[in-house]
Scaffold this motif. Structure first.
Motif, PDB file in Angstrom:
ATOM      1  N   THR A 198       0.832  -1.188   0.000  1.00 13.13           N
ATOM      2  CA  THR A 198       0.000   0.000   0.000  1.00 13.13           C
ATOM      3  C   THR A 198       0.871   1.244   0.000  1.00 13.13           C
ATOM      4  O   THR A 198       2.069   1.164   0.323  1.00 13.13           O
ATOM      5  CB  THR A 198      -0.958   0.009   1.205  1.00 13.13           C
ATOM      6  OG1 THR A 198      -1.891   1.087   1.068  1.00 13.13           O
ATOM      7  CG2 THR A 198      -0.197   0.177   2.519  1.00 13.13           C
ATOM      8  N   HIS A 199       0.305   2.369  -0.365  1.00 14.25           N
ATOM      9  CA  HIS A 199       1.049   3.619  -0.460  1.00 14.25           C
ATOM     10  C   HIS A 199       1.625   4.033   0.903  1.00 14.25           C
ATOM     11  O   HIS A 199       1.032   3.791   1.945  1.00 14.25           O
ATOM     12  CB  HIS A 199       0.148   4.731  -0.999  1.00 14.25           C
ATOM     13  CG  HIS A 199      -0.333   4.470  -2.386  1.00 14.25           C
ATOM     14  ND1 HIS A 199      -1.389   3.630  -2.663  1.00 14.25           N
ATOM     15  CD2 HIS A 199       0.102   4.933  -3.580  1.00 14.25           C
ATOM     16  CE1 HIS A 199      -1.587   3.593  -3.973  1.00 14.25           C
ATOM     17  NE2 HIS A 199      -0.704   4.372  -4.543  1.00 14.25           N
ATOM     18  N   ARG A 200       2.815   4.647   0.847  1.00 16.02           N
ATOM     19  CA  ARG A 200       3.548   5.147   2.018  1.00 16.02           C
ATOM     20  C   ARG A 200       4.045   4.021   2.920  1.00 16.02           C
ATOM     21  O   ARG A 200       4.234   4.203   4.106  1.00 16.02           O
ATOM     22  CB  ARG A 200       2.701   6.162   2.801  1.00 16.02           C
ATOM     23  CG  ARG A 200       2.456   7.449   2.019  1.00 16.02           C
ATOM     24  CD  ARG A 200       1.575   8.423   2.759  1.00 16.02           C
ATOM     25  NE  ARG A 200       0.199   7.944   2.866  1.00 16.02           N
ATOM     26  CZ  ARG A 200      -0.700   8.005   1.878  1.00 16.02           C
ATOM     27  NH1 ARG A 200      -0.378   8.538   0.713  1.00 16.02           N
ATOM     28  NH2 ARG A 200      -1.927   7.562   2.052  1.00 16.02           N
ATOM     29  N   SER A 201       4.245   2.851   2.319  1.00 18.37           N
ATOM     30  CA  SER A 201       4.934   1.742   2.977  1.00 18.37           C
ATOM     31  C   SER A 201       6.335   1.661   2.395  1.00 18.37           C
ATOM     32  O   SER A 201       6.521   1.764   1.183  1.00 18.37           O
ATOM     33  CB  SER A 201       4.180   0.428   2.715  1.00 18.37           C
ATOM     34  OG  SER A 201       5.022  -0.692   2.938  1.00 18.37           O
ATOM     35  N   VAL A 202       7.336   1.454   3.256  1.00 14.60           N
ATOM     36  CA  VAL A 202       8.724   1.452   2.780  1.00 14.60           C
ATOM     37  C   VAL A 202       9.132   0.129   2.137  1.00 14.60           C
ATOM     38  O   VAL A 202      10.223   0.034   1.563  1.00 14.60           O
ATOM     39  CB  VAL A 202       9.711   1.752   3.943  1.00 14.60           C
ATOM     40  CG1 VAL A 202       9.378   3.061   4.612  1.00 14.60           C
ATOM     41  CG2 VAL A 202       9.757   0.603   4.958  1.00 14.60           C
ATOM     42  N   LEU A 203       8.291  -0.908   2.214  1.00 12.88           N
ATOM     43  CA  LEU A 203       8.721  -2.255   1.848  1.00 12.88           C
ATOM     44  C   LEU A 203       9.339  -2.341   0.456  1.00 12.88           C
ATOM     45  O   LEU A 203      10.329  -3.034   0.251  1.00 12.88           O
ATOM     46  CB  LEU A 203       7.543  -3.228   1.939  1.00 12.88           C
ATOM     47  CG  LEU A 203       7.050  -3.559   3.338  1.00 12.88           C
ATOM     48  CD1 LEU A 203       5.900  -4.558   3.264  1.00 12.88           C
ATOM     49  CD2 LEU A 203       8.170  -4.105   4.204  1.00 12.88           C
ATOM     50  N   PHE A 204       8.744  -1.642  -0.498  1.00  9.55           N
ATOM     51  CA  PHE A 204       9.241  -1.712  -1.868  1.00  9.55           C
ATOM     52  C   PHE A 204       9.664  -0.332  -2.395  1.00  9.55           C
ATOM     53  O   PHE A 204       9.555  -0.064  -3.581  1.00  9.55           O
ATOM     54  CB  PHE A 204       8.195  -2.352  -2.778  1.00  9.55           C
ATOM     55  CG  PHE A 204       7.969  -3.816  -2.483  1.00  9.55           C
ATOM     56  CD1 PHE A 204       8.828  -4.786  -2.978  1.00  9.55           C
ATOM     57  CD2 PHE A 204       6.915  -4.213  -1.679  1.00  9.55           C
ATOM     58  CE1 PHE A 204       8.628  -6.132  -2.697  1.00  9.55           C
ATOM     59  CE2 PHE A 204       6.704  -5.558  -1.389  1.00  9.55           C
ATOM     60  CZ  PHE A 204       7.567  -6.522  -1.901  1.00  9.55           C
ATOM     61  N   GLY A 205      10.152   0.512  -1.475  1.00 12.21           N
ATOM     62  CA  GLY A 205      10.846   1.702  -1.925  1.00 12.21           C
ATOM     63  C   GLY A 205      10.169   3.034  -1.773  1.00 12.21           C
ATOM     64  O   GLY A 205      10.763   4.064  -2.079  1.00 12.21           O
ATOM     65  N   LEU A 220       9.293  -0.341   8.513  1.00  8.55           N
ATOM     66  CA  LEU A 220      10.651  -0.870   8.594  1.00  8.55           C
ATOM     67  C   LEU A 220      10.824  -1.963   7.549  1.00  8.55           C
ATOM     68  O   LEU A 220       9.852  -2.475   7.008  1.00  8.55           O
ATOM     69  CB  LEU A 220      10.917  -1.450   9.994  1.00  8.55           C
ATOM     70  CG  LEU A 220      10.713  -0.521  11.194  1.00  8.55           C
ATOM     71  CD1 LEU A 220      10.965  -1.280  12.485  1.00  8.55           C
ATOM     72  CD2 LEU A 220      11.623   0.692  11.103  1.00  8.55           C
ATOM     73  N   TRP A 221      12.063  -2.329   7.286  1.00 10.04           N
ATOM     74  CA  TRP A 221      12.364  -3.381   6.323  1.00 10.04           C
ATOM     75  C   TRP A 221      12.594  -4.694   7.069  1.00 10.04           C
ATOM     76  O   TRP A 221      13.640  -4.884   7.698  1.00 10.04           O
ATOM     77  CB  TRP A 221      13.606  -3.032   5.510  1.00 10.04           C
ATOM     78  CG  TRP A 221      13.402  -1.910   4.549  1.00 10.04           C
ATOM     79  CD1 TRP A 221      12.979  -2.005   3.242  1.00 10.04           C
ATOM     80  CD2 TRP A 221      13.623  -0.520   4.792  1.00 10.04           C
ATOM     81  NE1 TRP A 221      12.919  -0.757   2.679  1.00 10.04           N
ATOM     82  CE2 TRP A 221      13.313   0.179   3.591  1.00 10.04           C
ATOM     83  CE3 TRP A 221      14.050   0.222   5.896  1.00 10.04           C
ATOM     84  CZ2 TRP A 221      13.416   1.557   3.482  1.00 10.04           C
ATOM     85  CZ3 TRP A 221      14.140   1.591   5.798  1.00 10.04           C
ATOM     86  CH2 TRP A 221      13.825   2.248   4.602  1.00 10.04           C
ATOM     87  N   PRO A 222      11.640  -5.638   7.040  1.00  8.77           N
ATOM     88  CA  PRO A 222      11.828  -6.903   7.747  1.00  8.77           C
ATOM     89  C   PRO A 222      12.937  -7.743   7.102  1.00  8.77           C
ATOM     90  O   PRO A 222      13.044  -7.810   5.868  1.00  8.77           O
ATOM     91  CB  PRO A 222      10.470  -7.599   7.590  1.00  8.77           C
ATOM     92  CG  PRO A 222       9.526  -6.556   7.112  1.00  8.77           C
ATOM     93  CD  PRO A 222      10.340  -5.563   6.363  1.00  8.77           C
ATOM     94  N   ALA A 223      13.719  -8.395   7.933  1.00  8.56           N
ATOM     95  CA  ALA A 223      14.775  -9.260   7.410  1.00  8.56           C
ATOM     96  C   ALA A 223      14.201 -10.421   6.606  1.00  8.56           C
ATOM     97  O   ALA A 223      14.861 -10.947   5.708  1.00  8.56           O
ATOM     98  CB  ALA A 223      15.629  -9.790   8.565  1.00  8.56           C
TER      99      ALA A 223
END
Length: 362
Positions: A198-205, A220-223
């Motif tokens: 979804t928008h404003r999630s850092v997962l994919f940039g 956050l970026w989960p390992a």
């Protein structure tokens, strides 16, 4: 009946695997009652086998959603104390169910400027673990047992459907999509993976920001999120996900939550656009928590979530930081995060998931 043998299971074991439902000529739904039962049960049982979870060990974790519910169910069955660190996004019905199951729920009232509520919750989690000499943290974001638990889903899909050409599903911790797709690719390396965010999630940039759609995405970026697993990524708004959730119910009688709706939005389009591929969409949990919101027409209207027109396809983008204001798609191409144009630089110095207790070090 005489001579009939019955096998009895715990409720978490009985409900952890999905039902496979046909949603179209080449689209099947992996329909979970509560997807997080699978990693919660697997992680706790593995920890017990390794001696990390003794009879008096307290389980502690950070969550505002269904992983907490799954942990509370399994902890109650295993008769372990459970402390959950959450934030104001947790809904009243979930809070009540968690406490009914015996969990202690601690709410962090304010977000961190970098990392949002996730960062604050992780810091508080580390403080609690430092105070407790005998504790275990499942660490759903970094524990490799999370994606490993979905190997059984990959086996189920392959056995029932044969070669799977594409798996579509929402992404939060990274466990379900990465674990399922890796399991399938052991036999069919060409199996594609479509992640839904979804928008404003850092997962994919994308830059971090306030997210209206909960249950997927992250600050956050989960390992456990292996970006190189994914062939493409979709971002959708809350209104689009809610509309698709209602359509999934009206058309297929599947009463699921909004993360399922978000996945269905992308999967319905992908399967229609690739009629020669056999596709599976991951539908994580049922919709009972959302009867007063997503399934309430008045609530949708009052919060401006009613779409004037249903989108028929995503807008194409070639940069992670420039998706359209509504449903959009990026050809990710199994690239590492750093290889994707426009992906915002990862922030360093964020708190670790938990400080290990002396028992956990053994």
């Amino acid at each position: 009946m005489p001579g009939t043998t019955f096998t009895f299971q715990e409720i978490t074991e009985a409900q952890m695997l999905p039902r496979l439902i046909r949603l179209g000529p080449n689209l099947f739904g992996a329909v979970f009652m509560l997807m997080k039962l699978l990693p919660a049960r697997y992680i706790l049982r593995r920890a017990s086998e390794r001696g990390e979870l003794g009879p008096d060990t307290t389980i502690v974790e950070t969550t505002s959603g269904t992983f907490g519910l799954a942990l509370a169910m399994q902890a109650a069955l295993m008769q372990h104390e459970l402390t959950l660190v959450s934030d104001p996004a947790i809904d009243a019905n979930l809070y009540r169910r968690l406490t009914d199951l015996g969990a202690r729920v601690e709410i962090c009232p304010e977000p961190d400027p970098i990392g949002g509520y996730q960062a604050v919750r992780l810091r508080r989690l580390a403080e609690i673990r430092a105070e407790r000499l005998d504790s275990f943290c499942p660490e759903q974001y970094s524990n490799p047992d999370n994606p490993a638990s979905y190997g059984v889903v990959a086996e189920q899909l392959a056995t029932a459907l044969g070669q799977i050409d594409c798996v579509i599903g929402p992404v939060g911790s990274g466990g379900s999509m990465c674990g399922t797709v890796r399991g399938l690719r052991e036999h069919t390396p060409q199996t594609r993976a479509v992640g839904v965010d979804t928008h404003r999630s850092v997962l994919f940039g994308q830059p971090d920001g306030h997210r209206l759609l909960r249950g997927l995405g992250n600050s956050l970026w989960p390992a456990n999120l292996d970006h190189a697993v994914f062939d493409e990524v979709h971002w959708c708004t809350a209104a689009e996900a809610y509309s698709a959730t209602r359509r999934l119910h009206a058309r297929h009688a599947l009463f699921q939550g909004p993360t399922s709706g978000a996945a269905y939005l992308a999967a319905e389009w992908y399967a229609r656009s690739h009629p020669d591929q056999l596709c599976v969409v991951m539908l994580p949990d049922e919709g009972y928590r959302y009867q007063a919101t997503v399934y309430d027409d008045a609530w949708l209207a009052d919060n401006d979530y009613v779409l004037a027109e249903r989108p028929k396809e995503p807008v194409e983008t070639d940069r992670a930081d420039r998706p359209a204001a509504h449903w959009s798609r990026l050809a990710w191409g199994r690239r590492r995060y750093e290889e994707v144009p426009g992906a915002v630089p990862r922030t360093t110095g964020l708190p670790s998931a938990a400080t290990p207790s002396p028992k956990a070090e053994r």
